[in-house]
Every structure is written in C-alpha cells, then in structure tokens.
Design a protein around this motif. Structure first.
Motif, PDB file in Angstrom:
ATOM      1  N   VAL A 266      19.650  63.219 -70.976  1.00 19.33           N
ATOM      2  CA  VAL A 266      19.958  61.940 -70.346  1.00 19.33           C
ATOM      3  C   VAL A 266      18.944  61.702 -69.240  1.00 19.33           C
ATOM      4  CG1 VAL A 266      21.723  60.567 -69.179  1.00 19.33           C
ATOM      5  CG2 VAL A 266      22.388  62.284 -70.869  1.00 19.33           C
ATOM      6  N   LYS A 267      18.360  60.523 -69.213  1.00 17.32           N
ATOM      7  CA  LYS A 267      17.426  60.147 -68.158  1.00 17.32           C
ATOM      8  C   LYS A 267      18.181  59.461 -67.037  1.00 17.32           C
ATOM      9  CE  LYS A 267      13.379  59.565 -71.122  1.00 17.32           C
ATOM     10  NZ  LYS A 267      12.294  58.654 -71.564  1.00 17.32           N
ATOM     11  N   GLY A 268      17.801  59.801 -65.802  1.00 20.75           N
ATOM     12  CA  GLY A 268      18.455  59.201 -64.650  1.00 20.75           C
ATOM     13  C   GLY A 268      19.727  59.941 -64.298  1.00 20.75           C
ATOM     14  N   ASN A 269      20.438  59.474 -63.307  1.00 20.41           N
ATOM     15  CA  ASN A 269      21.684  60.066 -62.817  1.00 20.41           C
ATOM     16  C   ASN A 269      22.857  59.252 -63.342  1.00 20.41           C
ATOM     17  OD1 ASN A 269      20.262  62.000 -61.330  1.00 20.41           O
ATOM     18  ND2 ASN A 269      20.028  60.576 -59.593  1.00 20.41           N
ATOM     19  N   PRO A 341      13.059  66.721 -62.786  1.00 21.33           N
ATOM     20  CA  PRO A 341      13.441  65.556 -61.958  1.00 21.33           C
ATOM     21  C   PRO A 341      13.618  64.306 -62.804  1.00 21.33           C
ATOM     22  CG  PRO A 341      11.700  66.803 -60.895  1.00 21.33           C
ATOM     23  CD  PRO A 341      11.878  67.422 -62.248  1.00 21.33           C
ATOM     24  N   GLY A 342      14.824  63.735 -62.721  1.00 23.22           N
ATOM     25  CA  GLY A 342      15.137  62.530 -63.491  1.00 23.22           C
ATOM     26  C   GLY A 342      15.548  62.796 -64.920  1.00 23.22           C
ATOM     27  N   LEU A 343      15.757  64.063 -65.295  1.00 20.53           N
ATOM     28  CA  LEU A 343      16.125  64.405 -66.676  1.00 20.53           C
ATOM     29  C   LEU A 343      17.216  65.459 -66.637  1.00 20.53           C
ATOM     30  CD1 LEU A 343      15.302  63.681 -69.598  1.00 20.53           C
ATOM     31  CD2 LEU A 343      13.830  65.696 -69.566  1.00 20.53           C
ATOM     32  N   GLN A 344      18.328  65.209 -67.333  1.00 20.30           N
ATOM     33  CA  GLN A 344      19.474  66.102 -67.339  1.00 20.30           C
ATOM     34  C   GLN A 344      19.882  66.429 -68.763  1.00 20.30           C
ATOM     35  OE1 GLN A 344      22.457  63.982 -65.129  1.00 20.30           O
ATOM     36  NE2 GLN A 344      21.709  64.704 -63.137  1.00 20.30           N
ATOM     37  N   LEU A 345      20.536  67.585 -68.880  1.00 17.82           N
ATOM     38  CA  LEU A 345      21.092  68.025 -70.158  1.00 17.82           C
ATOM     39  C   LEU A 345      22.589  67.769 -70.150  1.00 17.82           C
ATOM     40  CD1 LEU A 345      20.792  69.529 -72.912  1.00 17.82           C
ATOM     41  CD2 LEU A 345      21.237  71.647 -71.660  1.00 17.82           C
ATOM     42  N   SER A 346      23.081  67.042 -71.151  1.00 18.74           N
ATOM     43  CA  SER A 346      24.495  66.688 -71.256  1.00 18.74           C
ATOM     44  C   SER A 346      25.095  67.388 -72.458  1.00 18.74           C
ATOM     45  CB  SER A 346      24.672  65.171 -71.377  1.00 18.74           C
ATOM     46  OG  SER A 346      26.021  64.838 -71.620  1.00 18.74           O
ATOM     47  N   ILE A 347      26.175  68.160 -72.225  1.00 10.17           N
ATOM     48  CA  ILE A 347      26.904  68.860 -73.281  1.00 10.17           C
ATOM     49  C   ILE A 347      28.315  68.290 -73.303  1.00 10.17           C
ATOM     50  CG2 ILE A 347      27.697  71.084 -74.159  1.00 10.17           C
ATOM     51  CD1 ILE A 347      25.440  72.398 -72.610  1.00 10.17           C
ATOM     52  N   ASN A 348      28.691  67.622 -74.376  1.00  8.06           N
ATOM     53  CA  ASN A 348      29.999  66.963 -74.511  1.00  8.06           C
ATOM     54  C   ASN A 348      30.779  67.601 -75.646  1.00  8.06           C
ATOM     55  OD1 ASN A 348      29.912  64.289 -72.727  1.00  8.06           O
ATOM     56  ND2 ASN A 348      27.903  64.592 -73.628  1.00  8.06           N
TER      57      ASN A 348
END
Length: 647
Positions: A266-269, A341-348
């Motif tokens: 995911v990009k951004g917060n 920075p500005g990039l996150q890993l999302s686990i759903n």
C-alpha cells in the motif's frame, strides 16, 4: 373400584373410589420384570368377541319350537334374548336407535358383509352355470384326423421342450435384469463402514461413547493453538443422487465458511478509521460452498481456516514484539508493516462475504508473499516433528548443528546469541517484501534507461534462480556494430538485497548503494558516459590514431549539474595535422572539438616537425550529430577516416 367402608366412633362411613392407571391390560410378565401389555381391541374385534357370547343353541331351540307350533296351527310370539354386556361403549338397549342412524358406526362391518355376500353370489352363479347344461356346454376342441395320424410322441416332446426352454429363457433374462438393477442400486449407495475407513486414512478419528469424534488441529506438530477443532461423524440415512455419501460431518460454527489472506503493498498512510474495518471480498472458490458439499471438501476448508487463524495469531504476536524504526500496526484482521518511506505491507485475513460488491482480484494480491506465509508456518511444524540427528548419538535432540562446534571453536557470548537467534515469520516476510519491491524498482529503472538511451545498448541479464532475499543481475553496455572490440563492452554486476544494492565494477571496485533509485541511475549514467570514451579509444587504436590523454574523471572546467564527473579523450591523426578532443558527461552529454595545423607550413631551425605547429591552434566545436552514422562510435569513425586523409 370401591373399598370396604370403615367406621370409627362418632364418624360416618367414608367411601373411597379407586381406578387402575394402566390403559392396557398386562398380558405377560417376563423373568426380568418386563411387562408385556395387551393392546385394546378395535370395534370389529370387540363386536366379534360379543357375538361369541351369544348362545345359538338356545336360539335354535326356540326356532324349532316355533316350527312345531306352526304345524299345530298355533301362533305364538317369541323374543330373542339379548345378552347383557357390561361395556360402556355400547348403547343401552332401552335407548337403542334405528339401524339407519347407527350406520356410520358399523360402516366397516357392513362393507365387509356386503363384499362377502357378493363373492358368494358370484361363486354360486359360476357353479350353477358350470353344472347345469341349460346355461353352458363345454366340449373339447376337435383335432384334424389327418394330422393326428402323422404326429408322433417324439415331436410333441420336442415341441414342449422347446416351449419350456423359451419360457425358461424369458424368466432367466428377466432375473438378470432384476439383478443388474439391484447391483447398480447397491453400487450407487456407498457403504458407511467403507467410507468411514477411507476417512480414517486421512483424518484422526476416535470413538467417544456412541459418537465418532475427529480432530482437525495440528497438535501432532506441537502446535499450541487452542481453538476448538473437533468434528462429529454421523451416519446419513438419506442418500440421494446429488449427495451419495453415507457420512454427515458436523464441524464447529467457527470453522465454517473458510477464510483467505490478501497480501499487498500500500502506498501512503492509511487513515485510522479504516484500520478496524474488515476487508470484505467475495472469493470465487469459497463462495459456492454449502452444507451439501462433500465431507472431504468441508474438512479441508475447516482445517485451512484453522491454519490461517493460527498463522494470523502468530503474526499479531510478532508484530507487537518486533522493534522497528516505524512500529507495525495490528488492528482487527489487518497487519501493517513499513517497508520503505511511503510504502507499507498490508496483510489481511478476509472472510468470504456473498453480499460484497468487491471481487477477489489475484492481480492486487501478492501470491508469492501469501505462499511464503504458508510455507514458513509449515516449516515450523516440520521442524517440530523432525529433529536433526545428534552428533554424537549421546547428545540430546533439537540442538542446532552450529552449536555442536561452539566449544572446539571457542565461540563467545555474542556469537552464541547470534546462532540461537531465529527470525520470526513477520520479519522474514517483511524482508522478502522489501527485496521484491527493491528488485521491481531496479528492473523498472533499467528498462526505462534502455528505452530512453538507445546508444549504447543496455542489456540486463537476470539470473533464473535466486534466493528469496537476494537477486543478481549483470548489466552489459554494447556499442552497436562494434561488439568485436573488447573495450566496446562495459559490464557491471548488481547484487540486490533487502535494503541495499551492491555494484561490482569490471575493475573490481565495489560500490554499496541504498534503496533510492536515483543512486543507481547516476551510477549507470556515469558508466554510459565512460563507455563512449573507452569505445572511441579502442576505435582510434584500430585506425592508427595516437592517444594523447585519457581522463576518466575530469576535475577542471564546468562541472556536471546534478551528480558525477565527465570523461575526456584527446587524439591525434596519423599524419599529425588533426587533433580531436572528446568530453562525455553523464548529464551534459558528449562534446567534440577539432583543431588543425596551418595549410602552409614553413619549417625552420627551431620548428621542424609540423605537429608542433598545432599546439597553438584553436579548437572548434564539431556538430557530430549531423555526421552520417547510426551511433556515436560510427559517426566518429567516419569523421576520423576523413581527417586521416592527407591534404
């Protein structure tokens, strides 16, 4: 039932009424005390029982006396005595109604009597027609006398035998068809014990009382996950063509429906109000599951759901203990971990929702990272069941092989802590996600440069087999049409890790770059500018031009606007009349200058060689892009060939 009255002094006698509570009469009492009751009679049986109590001998005597009285001419009226029966269900004779009003009560008896009368009448008519010749004459069929003489007994026997054989064949064929239908029905109906034996080959079952209980948990792999994972097996009596199974599996409500993971970058917060909202996605493989599915499919979905729940519990626990510069977030069924920075890993962890308008998109889901999650937990279960062999055999199990040599090699406390420290599942997934994103950035950067810069050719060579957290690529720079020159090829080896990129030059130099793409871009642009100068040097040697100077890093003059240094080259023609100066920068581009000696050279005692006359000559800028040729090296070859001709 009334008991005997009892009297006391000064009191009136008291009557006590008692009733038997049993509805049925006891017919027999067995040795173990079991009572066998006698069911009450229905109306027809009760009527037959009452008829049996009538004294027909007395009735016949009265009828005979009546006949004698008629013969004597006397007329006497008589009554048929009624049998007094103490039955509450019958009507009092004084209040008896006419037979027409009692017809509904005796309708069944009346119909049976009428049927019997009809049958007897028909039988009487048939017997009368058959015995008396006035109504019907039965005679045998006459046979042909001519055929009777020729017909023999053996012919009659053969014909009868043939007829009997045909009849037997018809009966045999009908029996075979009936047996085939019965076998087909028995084959379509699966046996309970056979299917239960098949289930025991794949699932753990045990008998608890009268019930059969199964276990879906991973306790055999030393799993400490405490969610209930037992199911019950029941025999099915309603087998249909759509569901021929003879087993019914009852799984817990918490393990029905299935779930699946969606791993994405995911990009951004993300906003705080969307963290606790579950991601509702309809999965095509889990959307059509129902209670009518086979027991194997339902058990597999339940066990996969248990596995996913255990995995998410581990990830949530590790996210709390993991210490990163930017902390991880575990909210609801979602875990967010920072990559760059500005990039996150999302686990759903998603549950299928039939009413959801969002469809499962495999393109947005990173299936490689999803598979990594499953594989890492499987490795933990496998290591719990398969310990390394001890060396020597007297050593205890479950010890790391590196710790066996800790004593002989005198490892210190820090080294032992590094050996015993194991990376968690979340750390490994974050590292692999960082590596995949850095590799994707590097790949896009090289491809964009290859499209942007046509001269020289940029050809990347990616390794087919790579480690999960490391990838190698060799980038080759070629001058089109001059691949035979060894100096017309420049190579650089890139090792992509999780957060850094290590570049190994052709001369052995090693540069460590960060995850920023601009650093790698500046490096490749510097290599391209230096490659043009080196390729021109190789061409000049082949054409007989003399190399005066070669500087890979020019420190004088106008510097590059962004980053890097320029390379320069000075060449002299074979006849010494022309001097070519080339300067190539990563951002400023290529500049070519030319200097020539005077056309009329007058030698003197001081200056005898014409080449010294060019020292004071002025350099002029050459518009090399207007020269004929496809590439820079090809255009310079054409220019140097023209300048080498003696005037």
């Amino acid at each position: 039932m009334n008991s005997n009255p009892t009297t006391n002094s000064g009191q009136q006698p008291l009557t006590v009424s008692m009733e038997v509570t049993d509805e049925y009469m006891v017919q027999e009492i067995l040795n173990d005390g079991t009572e066998i009751y006698k069911h009450p009679l229905n109306m027809s049986e009760n009527f037959a029982k009452i008829i049996q109590r009538i004294d027909f001998d007395k009735l016949s005597t009265i009828l005979s006396n009546q006949g004698n009285g008629q013969n004597n001419g006397g007329k006497k009226d008589f009554e048929i005595p009624e049998v007094q029966v103490n039955v509450s269900s019958f009507i009092n004779p004084a209040q008896r109604q006419p037979f027409s009003q009692l017809a509904p009560q005796f309708e069944s008896i009346k119909s049976k009597i009428m049927n019997a009368l009809t049958n007897i009448s028909v039988m009487y008519d048939v017997i009368k027609v058959a015995k008396e010749p006035d109504y019907l004459v039965i005679e045998p069929v006459a046979k042909d006398q001519s055929r009777m003489t020729d017909e023999k007994h053996i012919t009659v026997l053969v014909s009868k035998k043939k007829a009997i054989a045909q009849a037997a064949q018809l009966i045999s064929n009908a029996l075979d068809r009936l047996q085939n239908e019965a076998n087909h029905a028995s084959r379509s109906r699966i046996d309970f014990h056979t299917e239960l034996r098949t289930m025991r080959q794949n699932w753990r079952l045990r008998k608890k009382g009268q019930n059969i209980i199964g276990d879906l948990s991973y306790r055999g792999a030393w799993s400490n996950f405490s969610q209930p994972a037992t199911f019950e097996v029941i025999r099915s009596e309603n087998q249909t063509a759509q569901n021929p199974s003879s087993l019914i599996v009852n799984t817990p409500k918490t393990l029905e429906g299935g779930n699946f993971y969606v791993v994405r970058t995911v990009k951004g917060n993300l906003q705080s109000n969307t963290l606790f909202e579950p991601l509702k996605v309809s999965h095509p493989q889990l959307q059509n599951q129902s209670n009518e599915s086979s027991w194997q499919t339902r058990l597999e979905i339940a066990q996969n759901m248990l596995f996913n729940n255990e995995l998410f519990k581990r990830l949530a626990h590790e996210s709390v203990l993991l210490k990163l510069p930017i902390p991880t977030i575990a909210a609801g069924n979602q875990i967010l971990a920072p990559l760059f920075p500005g990039l996150q890993l999302s686990i759903n962890l998603c549950h299928p929702s039939p009413n959801s308008s969002t469809q499962y998109d495999s393109a947005s889901n990173n299936t490689v990272l999803e598979h990594t999650l499953y594989q890492l937990l499987h490795e933990i279960h496998y290591k719990n069941m398969h310990f390394p062999l001890p060396r020597p055999t007297s050593v205890t199990l479950a010890i790391n092989s590196a710790r066996y040599v800790a004593g002989p090699r005198a490892y210190d406390k820090k080294t032992l802590a590094q050996i015993s420290q194991n990376e968690t599942i979340l750390e490994q997934v974050i590292q692999q996600a960082q590596h995949s994103m850095l590799r994707l950035r590097t790949m896009c950067l090289i491809d964009s440069l290859a499209i942007e810069i046509q001269d020289p050719l940029i050809i990347p060579n990616w390794n087919y087999l790579n480690a999960p957290n490391q990838t190698s690529v060799r980038v080759d720079l070629y001058s089109y049409g001059y691949e035979g020159f060894s100096s017309c090829r420049t190579s650089v080896m890139l090792h992509i890790d999780t957060k850094t990129v290590k570049a190994i030059m052709r001369d052995g130099r090693v540069l460590n770059l960060s995850f920023e793409s601009q650093e790698l871009r500046h490096l490749l642009l510097n290599l391209i500018s230096h490659h043009q100068v080196v390729a021109l040097q190789s061409l000049a040697k082949a054409m007989g031009w003399k190399l005066v100077s070669l500087n890979a890093s020019v420190g004088v003059g106008k510097q590059e606007p962004v980053c890097g240094t320029a390379s320069s080259l000075v060449l002299i023609s074979p006849n010494g009349e022309r001097t070519v100066s080339v300067k190539s920068g990563p951002h400023s581009g290529i500049k070519v200058k030319l200097s020539s000696s005077p056309q009329e050279f007058l030698p003197s005692n001081l200056v005898s060689n014409p080449q010294w006359q060019q020292l004071n000559g002025q350099f002029k800028i050459v518009n090399w892009q207007r020269l004929p040729g496809k590439t820079f090296v090809n255009k310079m070859e054409y220019m140097m060939a023209c300048l080498a001709i003696k005037s």
